[in-house]
Design a protein around this motif. Structure first.
Motif, PDB file in Angstrom:
ATOM      1  N   ALA A  35      17.268 -60.941 -13.820  1.00 31.95           N
ATOM      2  CA  ALA A  35      18.123 -62.129 -13.821  1.00 31.95           C
ATOM      3  C   ALA A  35      17.338 -63.441 -13.935  1.00 31.95           C
ATOM      4  CB  ALA A  35      18.952 -62.150 -12.543  1.00 31.95           C
TER       5      ALA A  35
ATOM      6  N   VAL B 158      26.022 -58.156 -15.829  1.00 31.15           N
ATOM      7  CA  VAL B 158      24.910 -58.746 -16.570  1.00 31.15           C
ATOM      8  C   VAL B 158      25.305 -60.122 -17.108  1.00 31.15           C
ATOM      9  CG1 VAL B 158      23.644 -58.509 -18.741  1.00 31.15           C
ATOM     10  CG2 VAL B 158      23.709 -56.620 -17.148  1.00 31.15           C
ATOM     11  N   GLU B 159      26.550 -60.216 -17.520  1.00 32.63           N
ATOM     12  CA  GLU B 159      27.024 -61.518 -18.042  1.00 32.63           C
ATOM     13  C   GLU B 159      26.981 -62.586 -16.957  1.00 32.63           C
ATOM     14  OE1 GLU B 159      29.421 -62.021 -21.452  1.00 32.63           O
ATOM     15  OE2 GLU B 159      30.684 -60.385 -20.747  1.00 32.63           O
ATOM     16  N   THR B 160      27.282 -62.192 -15.721  1.00 34.64           N
ATOM     17  CA  THR B 160      27.327 -63.190 -14.652  1.00 34.64           C
ATOM     18  C   THR B 160      25.939 -63.720 -14.284  1.00 34.64           C
ATOM     19  OG1 THR B 160      27.245 -61.559 -12.872  1.00 34.64           O
ATOM     20  CG2 THR B 160      29.437 -62.229 -13.632  1.00 34.64           C
ATOM     21  N   VAL B 161      24.885 -63.039 -14.767  1.00 32.37           N
ATOM     22  CA  VAL B 161      23.548 -63.601 -14.530  1.00 32.37           C
ATOM     23  C   VAL B 161      23.004 -64.257 -15.804  1.00 32.37           C
ATOM     24  CG1 VAL B 161      22.943 -62.141 -12.575  1.00 32.37           C
ATOM     25  CG2 VAL B 161      22.371 -61.372 -14.877  1.00 32.37           C
ATOM     26  N   GLY B 162      23.884 -64.502 -16.745  1.00 33.79           N
ATOM     27  CA  GLY B 162      23.504 -65.304 -17.910  1.00 33.79           C
ATOM     28  C   GLY B 162      22.920 -64.528 -19.076  1.00 33.79           C
ATOM     29  N   LEU B 163      23.128 -63.218 -19.091  1.00 30.40           N
ATOM     30  CA  LEU B 163      22.588 -62.425 -20.185  1.00 30.40           C
ATOM     31  C   LEU B 163      23.725 -61.878 -21.038  1.00 30.40           C
ATOM     32  CD1 LEU B 163      20.093 -60.490 -17.933  1.00 30.40           C
ATOM     33  CD2 LEU B 163      19.437 -62.201 -19.613  1.00 30.40           C
ATOM     34  N   GLY B 164      23.607 -62.017 -22.336  1.00 28.68           N
ATOM     35  CA  GLY B 164      24.648 -61.535 -23.248  1.00 28.68           C
ATOM     36  C   GLY B 164      24.393 -60.082 -23.605  1.00 28.68           C
ATOM     37  N   PRO B 165      25.236 -59.165 -23.163  1.00 28.40           N
ATOM     38  CA  PRO B 165      25.005 -57.732 -23.448  1.00 28.40           C
ATOM     39  C   PRO B 165      24.936 -57.422 -24.942  1.00 28.40           C
ATOM     40  CG  PRO B 165      26.796 -58.002 -21.879  1.00 28.40           C
ATOM     41  CD  PRO B 165      26.445 -59.362 -22.380  1.00 28.40           C
TER      42      PRO B 165
ATOM     43  N   PRO C  60      31.176 -65.581 -20.566  1.00 22.10           N
ATOM     44  CA  PRO C  60      30.610 -65.578 -19.206  1.00 22.10           C
ATOM     45  C   PRO C  60      29.105 -65.818 -19.144  1.00 22.10           C
ATOM     46  CG  PRO C  60      32.123 -63.738 -19.480  1.00 22.10           C
ATOM     47  CD  PRO C  60      31.992 -64.383 -20.820  1.00 22.10           C
ATOM     48  N   HIS C  61      28.339 -65.211 -20.090  1.00 23.86           N
ATOM     49  CA  HIS C  61      26.881 -65.370 -19.968  1.00 23.86           C
ATOM     50  C   HIS C  61      26.445 -66.800 -20.287  1.00 23.86           C
ATOM     51  CE1 HIS C  61      27.185 -64.358 -24.289  1.00 23.86           C
ATOM     52  NE2 HIS C  61      26.059 -64.992 -24.442  1.00 23.86           N
TER      53      HIS C  61
ATOM     54  N   ALA D 159      27.189 -68.863 -17.226  1.00 25.74           N
ATOM     55  CA  ALA D 159      26.127 -68.635 -16.231  1.00 25.74           C
ATOM     56  C   ALA D 159      24.886 -69.439 -16.598  1.00 25.74           C
ATOM     57  CB  ALA D 159      25.812 -67.145 -16.145  1.00 25.74           C
ATOM     58  N   ARG D 160      24.569 -69.465 -17.887  1.00 24.80           N
ATOM     59  CA  ARG D 160      23.397 -70.241 -18.330  1.00 24.80           C
ATOM     60  C   ARG D 160      23.614 -71.742 -18.148  1.00 24.80           C
ATOM     61  NH1 ARG D 160      19.175 -68.203 -21.371  1.00 24.80           N
ATOM     62  NH2 ARG D 160      19.233 -65.952 -21.357  1.00 24.80           N
TER      63      ARG D 160
ATOM     64  N   ARG E 158      15.433 -66.819 -14.495  1.00 25.55           N
ATOM     65  CA  ARG E 158      15.289 -67.901 -15.469  1.00 25.55           C
ATOM     66  C   ARG E 158      14.438 -68.992 -14.826  1.00 25.55           C
ATOM     67  NH1 ARG E 158      20.567 -67.260 -16.897  1.00 25.55           N
ATOM     68  NH2 ARG E 158      21.281 -69.054 -15.747  1.00 25.55           N
TER      69      ARG E 158
ATOM     70  N   LEU F 106      27.021 -66.540  -9.645  1.00 24.95           N
ATOM     71  CA  LEU F 106      28.094 -65.809  -8.964  1.00 24.95           C
ATOM     72  C   LEU F 106      27.531 -64.669  -8.126  1.00 24.95           C
ATOM     73  CD1 LEU F 106      31.123 -65.036  -8.547  1.00 24.95           C
ATOM     74  CD2 LEU F 106      30.933 -63.655 -10.620  1.00 24.95           C
TER      75      LEU F 106
ATOM     76  N   THR G 296      18.825 -67.012 -11.210  1.00 20.88           N
ATOM     77  CA  THR G 296      19.316 -67.605 -12.466  1.00 20.88           C
ATOM     78  C   THR G 296      19.231 -69.139 -12.412  1.00 20.88           C
ATOM     79  OG1 THR G 296      21.636 -67.808 -11.785  1.00 20.88           O
ATOM     80  CG2 THR G 296      20.979 -65.704 -12.730  1.00 20.88           C
TER      81      THR G 296
END
Lengths: 229, 327
Positions: free
Chosen positions: A102, B211-218, A72-73, A76-77, A104, A82, A147
């Motif tokens: 968030a 957090v994943e949905t905003v592009g950050l890998g936990p 998922p991350h 998103a990148r 970027r 979402l 983002t």
């Protein structure tokens, strides 16, 4: 070429199948409404696109590239933003911190987000948990914009909000559509608003896309048949 | 000024003021005691990044404390016995230089944290606690069965290591050195908590999926936090070994990891000065109660129970309010 393209997507929650064949596409600068009655697979489709739910067959492509293998991350990148159902801000962070966490690099920064939602500017130092429902929704949209996505998905963005606040959210969505090149995929129950704003619609019935077309072509019979309105 | 800021300032000043008073009164033992509290605080400040901000309840942080301690012990032991650590391919000598020892302690504990974190962060909840405990115990038993460096008896260092321009054998100067390091780490941790990394880590504690949905890998966020956390605790281990001029496998024990968690819970989980308050309180109670009874930990346990039941924000939370703020 479409920005986002789903073809014959099937997905399950364990043994329970939720999607039986979803086809949809969104082009840059286009707003597509994803519609259907409750439990027809709209949120599951959004989850598959954002990779929170893995599909078992079919293809999900972003910019022509299959994103099935992305976590998922990374999706998103790659440009998928979402706004999840139920707002879901980081409750223990302030408004400003939610946005910074968030952020970027790109077109959308703090100044542009607060220009779109001036209320967030006023509430910058407030904890997200202390915001009203509408303000939390603005924050959730702002956070997704920070983002710098290419495609923004809004899942039930106006649900449970007061009519005045709903209008503010729709006004912001209109601004996003007219003033940016963002692709928008919107799930919402308000057919009237979607008619005004959406370019095209996809209707889901029991986990399957049963109707796709221009919003103008979505007549009363189709709405009666698939949306129950 | 916010109540927590005032409280933090008072806590920050308490150590040098108390050490200064002890110096004036000629009570060198008290200076050593305050230094011990400062080192424990440093170790717990390290753990607080993983536990408080990242929500990672590690019962294996004694591994990093011990690694730091043994980094000091091994380097100083070879320096004092004039024997090389290694002379197979090239000659590697020991050292009595604190800055070099600290670098080795930080690097080795960070490396261990990277390996332990990379494996254990794939689990969560009680499994994470158990796997970190298991790693800690592995190091403990390894140290016990390592006769080259004293095995169960540990390793004595006869003279405290050197720091340029300071007489480190002087308790006040050694305290000043430890306090300067603690101050620097506190300042850095404060900055880190407000930086995008700290905010994202805190957000991942609340909800990893969001957090994943905003592009950050936990996973990566937590791993970085775990490595920094381990490195800081490792540095504290090196200082602790230097304070006592002795290292032993007890530095690796799970009770030590438990004590670090107790400091944080007593002071306030996730609060910048929570570990400082907790370590000060713990060392104070140890000093006051241990002469009264051999079972002084029962009293500490009772206090901990009361804090957990009635003061969830710890000492800082009770005095400054429960809300964790980052400004």
């Amino acid at each position: 070429m479409s920005l986002l393209e789903l073809e014959s997507v099937q997905a399950s929650y364990g043994p329970s199948q939720a999607l039986f064949g979803v086809d949809l596409d969104v082009a840059e600068g286009e707003l597509v409404a994803l519609m259907g009655r409750n439990g027809m697979g709209k949120s599951s489709t959004i989850k598959v696109i954002s990779r929170l739910l893995k599909h078992k067959s079919g293809t999900v492509k972003l910019d022509g590239h299959d994103i099935a293998a992305l976590p998922p991350h990374k999706a998103a990148r790659a440009g998928l933003g979402l706004v999840p159902e139920g707002r879901r801000c980081f409750a223990n962070l302030t408004v400003r911190e939610n946005l910074i966490a968030a952020a970027r690099a790109g077109h959308w920064d703090m100044a542009r987000v607060t220009a779109l939602f001036p209320r967030l500017e006023e509430r910058q130092t407030q904890l997200a948990a202390s915001l009203s429902g509408g303000e939390q929704q603005m924050l959730a949209i702002g956070r997704a914009l920070m983002t710098n996505p290419r495609l923004l998905m809004l899942d039930e963005a106006t649900e449970g909000l007061a009519p005045v606040v709903r209008q503010e959210i729709w006004a912001a969505v209109r601004t996003l559509k007219t003033e940016t090149g963002l692709g928008l995929l919107v799930v919402d129950k308000s057919l009237a608003e979607l008619r005004r704003i959406a370019d095209r619609a996809v209707i889901l019935e029991r986990g399957k896309s049963v109707w796709r077309g221009d919003m103008a072509a979505l007549d009363r019979d189709i709405a009666d048949k698939f949306l129950g309105v | 000024m916010r109540r927590e800021t005032i409280l933090n300032t008072l806590l920050y000043l308490a150590m040098p003021v108390a050490a200064g008073l002890a110096f004036v009164m000629g009570e060198t033992f008290l200076i050593t005691l305050i230094t011990r509290a400062a080192i424990f605080a440093l170790a717990a400040v390290g753990l607080n990044l993983a536990l408080g901000l990242g929500g990672l309840v590690s019962l294996g942080h004694a591994a990093f404390f011990g690694i730091g301690g043994y980094a000091m012990g091994i380097l100083a032991h070879h320096a004092q016995t004039y024997t090389p650590i290694m002379d197979t391919w090239f000659v590697l000598e020991g050292t009595k230089s604190m800055p070099v020892i600290w670098l080795v302690a930080i690097a080795s504990s960070a490396l261990a944290a990277l390996a332990i974190g990379a494996l254990s962060l794939r689990t969560s909840g009680v499994y994470f606690i158990m796997i970190t405990l298991a790693f800690g115990q592995m190091f403990y038993y390894f140290a016990i069965s390592w006769p080259a460096y004293g095995g169960e008896d540990g390793l004595s260092i006869y003279v405290r290591n050197d720091f340029p321009g300071l007489n480190t054998l002087d308790p006040m100067q050694f305290f000043a050195l430890v306090f300067a390091i603690l101050s620097g780490v506190l300042w850095w941790m404060g900055r880190l908590a407000r930086a995008p990394f700290g905010l994202a880590l805190s957000a991942a504690r609340q909800n990893a999926e969001r957090v994943e949905t905003v592009g950050l890998g936990p996973f990566r966020l937590r791993l970085v936090a775990f490595v920094i956390s381990g490195a800081v605790t490792g540095l504290a281990g090196a200082l602790f070994a230097d304070l006592n001029r002795f290292v032993s496998p007890t530095m690796f024990s799970w009770q030590m990891s438990g004590e670090f968690i107790v400091f944080i819970v007593l002071g306030g989980v996730g609060r910048l000065f929570g570990p400082v308050a907790g370590a000060m309180l713990f060392v104070l109670l140890e000093h006051l109660l241990s002469p009264v009874s051999d079972f002084w930990l029962i009293y500490v346990g009772t206090i901990l129970l009361l804090v957990v039941l009635f003061a969830r924000g710890g000492l800082i939370g009770s005095l400054a309010g429960r809300e964790v703020a980052h400004d």
